[in-house]
Motif scaffolding. Structure first.
Motif, PDB file in Angstrom:
ATOM      1  N   THR A 151     136.179   2.427  42.262  1.00 57.02           N
ATOM      2  CA  THR A 151     134.747   3.653  42.897  1.00 57.02           C
ATOM      3  C   THR A 151     134.670   2.614  44.879  1.00 57.02           C
ATOM      4  OG1 THR A 151     132.467   2.092  42.302  1.00 57.02           O
ATOM      5  CG2 THR A 151     133.773   4.771  41.498  1.00 57.02           C
ATOM      6  N   ARG A 152     134.258   2.626  45.269  1.00 56.95           N
ATOM      7  CA  ARG A 152     134.184   2.331  47.062  1.00 56.95           C
ATOM      8  C   ARG A 152     132.765   0.678  46.132  1.00 56.95           C
ATOM      9  NH1 ARG A 152     131.625   4.744  52.135  1.00 56.95           N
ATOM     10  NH2 ARG A 152     133.794   5.606  51.455  1.00 56.95           N
ATOM     11  N   ASN A 153     131.639   1.087  45.301  1.00 61.85           N
ATOM     12  CA  ASN A 153     130.905   0.280  45.003  1.00 61.85           C
ATOM     13  C   ASN A 153     131.681  -1.316  44.152  1.00 61.85           C
ATOM     14  OD1 ASN A 153     129.123   0.825  46.399  1.00 61.85           O
ATOM     15  ND2 ASN A 153     127.939   1.967  44.991  1.00 61.85           N
ATOM     16  N   GLU A 154     132.437  -0.783  43.170  1.00 64.04           N
ATOM     17  CA  GLU A 154     132.953  -1.525  42.288  1.00 64.04           C
ATOM     18  C   GLU A 154     134.415  -1.989  43.298  1.00 64.04           C
ATOM     19  OE1 GLU A 154     133.462   1.407  38.178  1.00 64.04           O
ATOM     20  OE2 GLU A 154     135.341   1.541  39.869  1.00 64.04           O
ATOM     21  N   LEU A 155     135.365  -1.553  44.308  1.00 64.28           N
ATOM     22  CA  LEU A 155     135.839  -2.779  44.713  1.00 64.28           C
ATOM     23  C   LEU A 155     135.055  -3.092  46.183  1.00 64.28           C
ATOM     24  CD1 LEU A 155     138.837  -2.116  45.608  1.00 64.28           C
ATOM     25  CD2 LEU A 155     138.249  -0.788  47.600  1.00 64.28           C
ATOM     26  N   GLU A 156     134.535  -2.878  46.227  1.00 65.00           N
ATOM     27  CA  GLU A 156     133.116  -3.844  47.316  1.00 65.00           C
ATOM     28  C   GLU A 156     132.403  -5.560  46.046  1.00 65.00           C
ATOM     29  OE1 GLU A 156     129.754  -1.820  48.951  1.00 65.00           O
ATOM     30  OE2 GLU A 156     131.327  -0.702  50.909  1.00 65.00           O
ATOM     31  N   ARG A 157     132.532  -5.072  45.634  1.00 65.92           N
ATOM     32  CA  ARG A 157     132.452  -5.925  44.192  1.00 65.92           C
ATOM     33  C   ARG A 157     133.054  -7.032  44.247  1.00 65.92           C
ATOM     34  NH1 ARG A 157     128.992  -2.320  41.925  1.00 65.92           N
ATOM     35  NH2 ARG A 157     130.119  -2.364  40.153  1.00 65.92           N
ATOM     36  N   SER A 158     134.601  -5.863  43.635  1.00 63.24           N
ATOM     37  CA  SER A 158     135.832  -7.061  43.342  1.00 63.24           C
ATOM     38  C   SER A 158     136.410  -7.803  44.903  1.00 63.24           C
ATOM     39  CB  SER A 158     137.030  -6.313  43.017  1.00 63.24           C
ATOM     40  OG  SER A 158     138.009  -6.412  42.858  1.00 63.24           O
ATOM     41  N   GLN A 159     136.113  -7.426  45.821  1.00 65.59           N
ATOM     42  CA  GLN A 159     136.583  -7.819  47.137  1.00 65.59           C
ATOM     43  C   GLN A 159     135.976  -9.114  46.953  1.00 65.59           C
ATOM     44  OE1 GLN A 159     137.050  -4.625  49.766  1.00 65.59           O
ATOM     45  NE2 GLN A 159     139.096  -4.414  49.759  1.00 65.59           N
ATOM     46  N   THR A 160     134.810  -8.689  46.562  1.00 69.59           N
ATOM     47  CA  THR A 160     133.812 -10.033  47.172  1.00 69.59           C
ATOM     48  C   THR A 160     133.848 -11.588  45.942  1.00 69.59           C
ATOM     49  OG1 THR A 160     131.667  -8.850  47.643  1.00 69.59           O
ATOM     50  CG2 THR A 160     131.238 -11.304  47.193  1.00 69.59           C
ATOM     51  N   TYR A 161     134.551 -11.415  44.831  1.00 66.06           N
ATOM     52  CA  TYR A 161     134.940 -12.789  44.109  1.00 66.06           C
ATOM     53  C   TYR A 161     136.665 -12.984  44.883  1.00 66.06           C
ATOM     54  CZ  TYR A 161     130.698 -11.626  41.217  1.00 66.06           C
ATOM     55  OH  TYR A 161     129.771 -10.869  41.113  1.00 66.06           O
ATOM     56  N   ASP A 162     136.882 -11.665  45.071  1.00 68.01           N
ATOM     57  CA  ASP A 162     138.427 -11.902  44.678  1.00 68.01           C
ATOM     58  C   ASP A 162     138.846 -13.383  46.334  1.00 68.01           C
ATOM     59  OD1 ASP A 162     139.348  -9.964  43.220  1.00 68.01           O
ATOM     60  OD2 ASP A 162     140.029  -8.946  44.479  1.00 68.01           O
ATOM     61  N   ASP A 163     137.803 -12.846  47.585  1.00 66.61           N
ATOM     62  CA  ASP A 163     137.250 -13.738  48.804  1.00 66.61           C
ATOM     63  C   ASP A 163     137.737 -15.380  48.123  1.00 66.61           C
ATOM     64  OD1 ASP A 163     137.838 -11.469  49.985  1.00 66.61           O
ATOM     65  OD2 ASP A 163     135.682 -11.751  50.914  1.00 66.61           O
ATOM     66  N   GLN A 164     136.094 -15.300  46.982  1.00 65.51           N
ATOM     67  CA  GLN A 164     136.608 -17.237  46.897  1.00 65.51           C
ATOM     68  C   GLN A 164     137.400 -17.322  45.977  1.00 65.51           C
ATOM     69  OE1 GLN A 164     132.883 -17.585  43.769  1.00 65.51           O
ATOM     70  NE2 GLN A 164     134.154 -18.635  42.968  1.00 65.51           N
ATOM     71  N   VAL A 165     138.002 -16.778  44.874  1.00 64.16           N
ATOM     72  CA  VAL A 165     139.450 -16.730  44.775  1.00 64.16           C
ATOM     73  C   VAL A 165     140.843 -16.589  45.190  1.00 64.16           C
ATOM     74  CG1 VAL A 165     141.161 -16.205  42.768  1.00 64.16           C
ATOM     75  CG2 VAL A 165     138.726 -15.634  42.359  1.00 64.16           C
ATOM     76  N   LEU A 166     140.584 -16.548  46.449  1.00 65.13           N
ATOM     77  CA  LEU A 166     141.990 -16.735  47.758  1.00 65.13           C
ATOM     78  C   LEU A 166     141.523 -17.723  48.123  1.00 65.13           C
ATOM     79  CD1 LEU A 166     142.546 -12.806  48.722  1.00 65.13           C
ATOM     80  CD2 LEU A 166     143.670 -13.986  47.572  1.00 65.13           C
TER      81      LEU A 166
END
Length: 605
Positions: free
Chosen positions: A207-222
């Motif tokens: 979902t959009r909310n799940e994707l936004e939360r995932s991208q927040t953590y992905d930025d840190q990992v990237l």
């Protein structure tokens, strides 16, 4: 007279101009034809396999003899035809994705014939020819490509099998949110198979909310930092599940972050148990107002859960806990009750726990960490520990609550994944120092050739080479210079063989091997002489050798027609014996099985 003069002059001028233009057109046509004939003549003489394909007509308009030989093309008078028409279709499909860039560089083409399989390396450009778009293609046979492609396919299958055997949810994606792969558990969670998810994006599943939360953590990992977070997700069957996500950066050989690896654990049941415990704890507090500290319900919950649970007051005394909790410290629950931390923990553990407890009581916030515990029977267990503050309304007592979970199985899964990745990295078949085949690649190739040569009844030859006095070289020139000498020797040996089917490998230490398929004793001895000659001409200085002033090698040669019931190790044993003879007879020479004593000591000129 003037009236007829001017039209006549204009007519003559027009005719002259048209004649000149006609001559120019004819000359340009002749030059173009001459250029085409010259180009085709050059293609005929070229040692490379070359052909031209009319993109619109989908026909081969020219092919030189080399490509006709490789791909079994024949000229029907107008154009060239493939022996198997599907080969042209395969080639056109291979060219299609590169039409926009109008060029191809180093693309593999796997061509299947009734009796054999060829792998060609293609270099091509899309050009205009007689007003039509034409692919001009250079093809080079890559004898090792087929083996390489098979090896890559096997390694990919192994990696997929390892991933699919892991019950946790695993997927990996690039920096653009495109899925690169996943395991069966993650794909099955979305009602699909792993192969159906490759190339899709997370936005197709979250979902959009799940994707936004995932991208927040992905930025840190990237940015290069792994992270762990717990999130609620909606399953396709409308269930809400709690996933603990461990996110790691994917890096290339240059240590650059290129994507994200996500390993998720379903902790819904554990969360529900914690909620249940919290609810029961509230009941306990309410009951303590009426019944004091005697609460059978809490004790029942403590004794029924397999996870360790316990309490320590703010003075460091154990005031409660179930049997799994007491077992962590090597006691029963009755023995642990009333003991102080100083009686249970080592000095190092005591200092750590006291520091944590002070922080929890001061901040009023729980902390989470993992701890490895060694039991009395020698077993070790990994626990995930949550320590938080508690307060007793009845007595005013406050302290620390321990909520722990056995995560040994999860740790084993993480280790299994790490071992699988390590195993794939170790499957490289090239020796990192000399850049020739390594021992593993040699063993696999020898077994393969032994079986095929036994079936076909043809000779197989092996050369075992050992650098003379290499210990003295390392001792006096140093190991770095010794590594450089190994690289130079590997290049000289590789330069001594010409066929793509021959294999040069580092057998171990300063020892090398050459596998010569379909080669008898005489051909093997010619290769040995070439190696000795190249070594002599290279003149790699070795003033500490007892043979010559330059680096030299001794060679053992063995040739055999493999027989049923004979192991391929026999070929290695014979070659090793001949190497020993070459060493014993003075080094810097070769010895061959079956030769006379004079021939055994023969050296290259």
């Amino acid at each position: 007279m003037h009236e007829n003069f001017y039209p006549t002059v204009w007519m003559q001028a027009t005719i002259a101009l048209l004649s000149i233009l006609l001559v120019i057109v004819i000359v340009m046509w002749a030059l173009a034809r001459r250029k085409v004939r010259a180009q085709r003549a050059a293609m005929v003489k070229s040692p490379a396999a070359q052909l031209m394909i009319d993109l619109e007509a989908k026909q081969v308009i020219f092919a030189n003899p080399r490509v006709c030989e490789l791909l079994q093309l024949a000229n029907n008078g107008k154009h060239w035809q493939f022996f198997d028409s599907t080969h042209l279709e395969q080639l056109l499909e291979l060219l299609k994705p590169h039409q926009s860039s109008a060029s191809i560089e180093g693309v593999h083409w796997l061509v299947n014939f009734p009796q054999q399989t060829r792998v060609l390396l293609l270099y091509a450009s899309l050009t205009a020819h007689n007003g039509r778009e034409v692919w001009f293609i250079n093809a080079y046979e890559n004898a090792q490509g087929y083996s390489y492609l098979n090896r890559i396919e096997q390694e990919q299958k192994l990696f997929a099998n390892v991933l699919n055997s892991i019950p946790e949810f695993i997927y990996f994606k690039d920096a653009n949110e495109r899925l690169l792969g996943c395991n069966q558990a993650w794909a099955g969670f979305h009602g699909l198979k792993p192969g159906e998810l490759a190339g899709k994006k997370l936005s197709d599943f979250l979902t959009r909310n799940e994707l936004e939360r995932s991208q927040t953590y992905d930025d840190q990992v990237l940015a290069g930092e792994p992270c762990q977070h717990t999130e609620w997700f909606s399953a396709p069957d409308s269930r809400q599940i709690l996933l603990q996500n461990n996110v790691y950066p994917l890096k290339n050989q240059q240590d650059e972050v290129t994507g994200v690896l996500n390993v998720s654990y379903d902790v819904t049941k554990w969360h529900e148990l914690n909620r249940k415990l919290e609810h029961e704890n509230q009941n306990r507090i309410s009951s303590e107002k009426e019944l004091g500290r005697q609460n059978n319900l809490i004790r029942t919950v403590f004794n029924s859960t397999p996870d360790p649970l316990g309490f320590i007051d703010d003075k460091g005394n154990f005031v409660g806990g179930n049997e799994p909790f007491a077992k962590m410290f090597g006691f029963t629950s009755d023995e642990l009750l009333g003991k102080h931390l100083t009686e249970v923990l080592s000095e190092e553990q005591l200092e750590q726990h006291q520091l944590q407890n002070r922080q929890i009581l001061e901040d009023g916030k729980p902390i989470r960490y993992e701890e490895l515990v060694y039991l009395d029977d020698g077993h070790q267990i990994w626990y995930e520990v949550i320590k938080g503050p508690y307060f007793d309304d009845v007595s005013g007592e406050r302290g620390i609550i321990f909520i722990t979970r056995d995560v040994t199985e999860r740790k084993a899964t993480e280790q299994q994944l790490a071992d699988a990745i390590m195993q794939l990295q170790e499957l490289s078949f090239i020796d990192s120092l000399t850049q020739v085949a390594n021992r593993r690649s040699f063993d696999e190739k020898l077994l393969q050739l032994w079986l095929t040569h036994r079936r076909e009844g043809v000779e197989l030859s092996l050369l075992l080479l050992d650098i003379d006095c290499f210990k003295q070289y390392n001792d006096n020139y140093g190991h770095q210079q010794g590594d450089e000498a190994l690289r130079q020797v590997a290049k000289l040996i590789s330069r001594s063989v010409k066929r793509g089917s021959d294999l040069v490998a580092r057998y171990g230490g300063e020892e090398f091997a050459i596998l010569l398929p379909n080669t008898g004793c005489e051909g093997a001895k010619q290769i040995a002489e070439t190696v000795l000659r190249n070594m002599k001409e290279a003149e790699i200085p070795h003033e500490f050798s007892d043979v010559s002033d330059s680096v030299s090698v001794s060679i053992g040669v063995a040739s055999v027609i493999p027989q049923q019931g004979v192991d391929y190790g026999e070929l290695v044993r014979v070659a090793d014996l001949q190497l020993y003879r070459a060493k014993h007879q003075g080094k810097a020479r070769y010895c061959s099985a079956g030769d006379s004593a004079i021939e055994d000591t023969k050296t290259a000129p």
